[in-house]
Write a protein that holds these residues in place. Sequence first.
Motif, PDB file in Angstrom:
ATOM      1  N   LEU A  91      16.720   9.941  67.984  1.00  0.00           N
ATOM      2  CA  LEU A  91      16.650   8.727  67.188  1.00  0.00           C
ATOM      3  C   LEU A  91      15.980   9.049  65.856  1.00  0.00           C
ATOM      4  N   LYS A  92      16.749   8.951  64.777  1.00  0.00           N
ATOM      5  CA  LYS A  92      16.242   9.214  63.431  1.00  0.00           C
ATOM      6  C   LYS A  92      16.780   8.144  62.496  1.00  0.00           C
ATOM      7  N   ASN A  93      16.347   8.188  61.253  1.00  0.00           N
ATOM      8  CA  ASN A  93      16.832   7.231  60.256  1.00  0.00           C
ATOM      9  C   ASN A  93      17.313   7.938  58.992  1.00  0.00           C
ATOM     10  N   ASP A  94      17.669   9.211  59.134  1.00  0.00           N
ATOM     11  CA  ASP A  94      18.035   9.973  57.938  1.00  0.00           C
ATOM     12  C   ASP A  94      19.509  10.378  57.918  1.00  0.00           C
ATOM     13  N   GLY A  95      20.278   9.971  58.914  1.00  0.00           N
ATOM     14  CA  GLY A  95      21.705  10.307  58.934  1.00  0.00           C
ATOM     15  C   GLY A  95      21.988  11.768  59.188  1.00  0.00           C
ATOM     16  N   SER A  96      21.045  12.489  59.759  1.00  0.00           N
ATOM     17  CA  SER A  96      21.251  13.911  60.006  1.00  0.00           C
ATOM     18  C   SER A  96      22.187  14.121  61.188  1.00  0.00           C
ATOM     19  N   GLU A  97      22.821  15.267  61.223  1.00  0.00           N
ATOM     20  CA  GLU A  97      23.776  15.602  62.278  1.00  0.00           C
ATOM     21  C   GLU A  97      23.089  15.597  63.649  1.00  0.00           C
ATOM     22  N   ASN A  98      23.850  15.157  64.647  1.00  0.00           N
ATOM     23  CA  ASN A  98      23.362  15.078  66.027  1.00  0.00           C
ATOM     24  C   ASN A  98      22.125  14.184  66.141  1.00  0.00           C
ATOM     25  N   SER A  99      22.224  13.012  65.533  1.00  0.00           N
ATOM     26  CA  SER A  99      21.173  12.011  65.634  1.00  0.00           C
ATOM     27  C   SER A  99      21.820  10.632  65.659  1.00  0.00           C
ATOM     28  N   TYR A 100      20.990   9.613  65.861  1.00  0.00           N
ATOM     29  CA  TYR A 100      21.483   8.246  65.764  1.00  0.00           C
ATOM     30  C   TYR A 100      20.399   7.362  65.177  1.00  0.00           C
ATOM     31  N   GLU A 101      20.800   6.209  64.676  1.00  0.00           N
ATOM     32  CA  GLU A 101      19.855   5.223  64.188  1.00  0.00           C
ATOM     33  C   GLU A 101      20.256   3.842  64.695  1.00  0.00           C
ATOM     34  N   ILE A 102      19.279   2.945  64.738  1.00  0.00           N
ATOM     35  CA  ILE A 102      19.497   1.590  65.215  1.00  0.00           C
ATOM     36  C   ILE A 102      19.236   0.629  64.062  1.00  0.00           C
ATOM     37  N   LEU A 103      20.238  -0.167  63.732  1.00  0.00           N
ATOM     38  CA  LEU A 103      20.139  -1.142  62.645  1.00  0.00           C
ATOM     39  C   LEU A 103      20.147  -2.541  63.245  1.00  0.00           C
ATOM     40  N   GLU A 104      19.250  -3.392  62.767  1.00  0.00           N
ATOM     41  CA  GLU A 104      19.135  -4.756  63.286  1.00  0.00           C
ATOM     42  C   GLU A 104      19.642  -5.751  62.249  1.00  0.00           C
ATOM     43  N   TYR A 105      20.533  -6.636  62.715  1.00  0.00           N
ATOM     44  CA  TYR A 105      21.055  -7.716  61.893  1.00  0.00           C
ATOM     45  C   TYR A 105      20.751  -9.045  62.580  1.00  0.00           C
ATOM     46  N   ASP A 106      21.098 -10.145  61.926  1.00  0.00           N
ATOM     47  CA  ASP A 106      20.804 -11.455  62.504  1.00  0.00           C
ATOM     48  C   ASP A 106      21.558 -11.686  63.809  1.00  0.00           C
ATOM     49  N   ASP A 107      22.786 -11.168  63.905  1.00  0.00           N
ATOM     50  CA  ASP A 107      23.638 -11.473  65.054  1.00  0.00           C
ATOM     51  C   ASP A 107      23.958 -10.269  65.933  1.00  0.00           C
ATOM     52  N   LYS A 108      23.456  -9.091  65.558  1.00  0.00           N
ATOM     53  CA  LYS A 108      23.836  -7.914  66.339  1.00  0.00           C
ATOM     54  C   LYS A 108      22.845  -6.775  66.124  1.00  0.00           C
ATOM     55  N   ILE A 109      22.916  -5.822  67.049  1.00  0.00           N
ATOM     56  CA  ILE A 109      22.266  -4.525  66.906  1.00  0.00           C
ATOM     57  C   ILE A 109      23.373  -3.485  66.731  1.00  0.00           C
ATOM     58  N   GLN A 110      23.238  -2.633  65.729  1.00  0.00           N
ATOM     59  CA  GLN A 110      24.248  -1.605  65.494  1.00  0.00           C
ATOM     60  C   GLN A 110      23.648  -0.222  65.741  1.00  0.00           C
ATOM     61  N   ILE A 111      24.344   0.553  66.574  1.00  0.00           N
ATOM     62  CA  ILE A 111      23.957   1.939  66.834  1.00  0.00           C
ATOM     63  C   ILE A 111      24.900   2.841  66.047  1.00  0.00           C
ATOM     64  N   LYS A 112      24.368   3.586  65.097  1.00  0.00           N
ATOM     65  CA  LYS A 112      25.169   4.524  64.310  1.00  0.00           C
ATOM     66  C   LYS A 112      24.911   5.934  64.835  1.00  0.00           C
ATOM     67  N   VAL A 113      25.976   6.587  65.258  1.00  0.00           N
ATOM     68  CA  VAL A 113      25.893   7.912  65.861  1.00  0.00           C
ATOM     69  C   VAL A 113      26.448   8.936  64.878  1.00  0.00           C
ATOM     70  N   TYR A 114      25.639   9.931  64.537  1.00  0.00           N
ATOM     71  CA  TYR A 114      26.047  10.962  63.587  1.00  0.00           C
ATOM     72  C   TYR A 114      26.412  12.239  64.347  1.00  0.00           C
ATOM     73  N   SER A 115      27.709  12.432  64.510  1.00  0.00           N
ATOM     74  CA  SER A 115      28.221  13.616  65.212  1.00  0.00           C
ATOM     75  C   SER A 115      29.593  13.927  64.614  1.00  0.00           C
ATOM     76  N   LYS A 116      29.669  14.971  63.822  1.00  0.00           N
ATOM     77  CA  LYS A 116      30.907  15.271  63.102  1.00  0.00           C
ATOM     78  C   LYS A 116      32.026  15.658  64.067  1.00  0.00           C
ATOM     79  N   SER A 117      33.222  15.156  63.767  1.00  0.00           N
ATOM     80  CA  SER A 117      34.408  15.425  64.582  1.00  0.00           C
ATOM     81  C   SER A 117      35.583  15.710  63.674  1.00  0.00           C
ATOM     82  N   SER A 118      36.469  16.589  64.123  1.00  0.00           N
ATOM     83  CA  SER A 118      37.646  16.943  63.333  1.00  0.00           C
ATOM     84  C   SER A 118      38.812  17.252  64.257  1.00  0.00           C
ATOM     85  N   ASN A 119      39.825  16.374  64.240  1.00  0.00           N
ATOM     86  CA  ASN A 119      41.051  16.592  65.009  1.00  0.00           C
ATOM     87  C   ASN A 119      40.753  16.990  66.455  1.00  0.00           C
ATOM     88  N   GLU A 120      40.011  16.146  67.143  1.00  0.00           N
ATOM     89  CA  GLU A 120      39.581  16.485  68.498  1.00  0.00           C
ATOM     90  C   GLU A 120      39.341  15.237  69.324  1.00  0.00           C
TER      91      GLU A 120
END
Length: 245
Positions: A91-120
């Motif tokens: 759990l990080k907040n810097d958008g680095s590879e192999n990490s995730y962050e949690i963003l809070e909004y009024d109506d939802k929680i968003q989990i952003k997962v940073y894991s690069k993918s290419s044709n797979e």
Amino acid sequence: MKKIILVLVTFLLLLIPINVSADSRSYNINNLSINAEIKENGDVYVDETFTYNFNGDFNGIYIDLNLKGSEGYNISEVAVIESTGSNSLELKNDGSENSYEILEYDDKIQIKVYSKSSNEEKKFNIKYTAKNVAEKYKDYSSLYWSFYTASSDTPVNKLNLNLKLNNSIFDANDLYYIVFGDGSFNTETTEDIITITGNNLPSDIGIKLRFQKDFLSVTPIDTYYDEASIGEDKFNPFFLVPSFI
């Protein structure tokens, strides 16, 4: 001579590559597997695995968790499942590879997962607890919950949802439920588990469940369970009176 020059110019133009401004990347969710467990305190623990097919280069994915009907979420693990096993992300907040962050909004929680993918194909696993979403009435306990909302642009090709009670079984005399969504669903019910499978899910997959009142340890709501309104605000619900197999 002019005709020869015109032919040569046309031929050269055909050799020049054209830059296409549209994003040619695409992806689909081939499979969504959800294992959910209702706790005695009204929480629901969810373990879900998404199988993505990526066409092109992507930096990661994001998952939205609706706050309506809950008191928030506890995110316990975010992982990428590889051939060598499950790789838990930090759990990080810097958008680095192999990490995730949690963003809070009024109506939802968003989990952003940073894991690069290419044709797979790649699998992502999210484990979380939805807080205080099951309710106890005078006569019954109830869970009215949407486990996932797909996009019409990116439907879920295959779905498998398993729902059970923590350290307990369903009482057939008090068990009724509605599955809502607009995909094609099949259900299988035993005293241990409710299993919902489906294909081509373009929107919600959820359940309105009525089960035995004594399972939940929370304070009862001072009203009767409104069976008549079950699922009335959802598209294409169907009502089930299960018998165990």
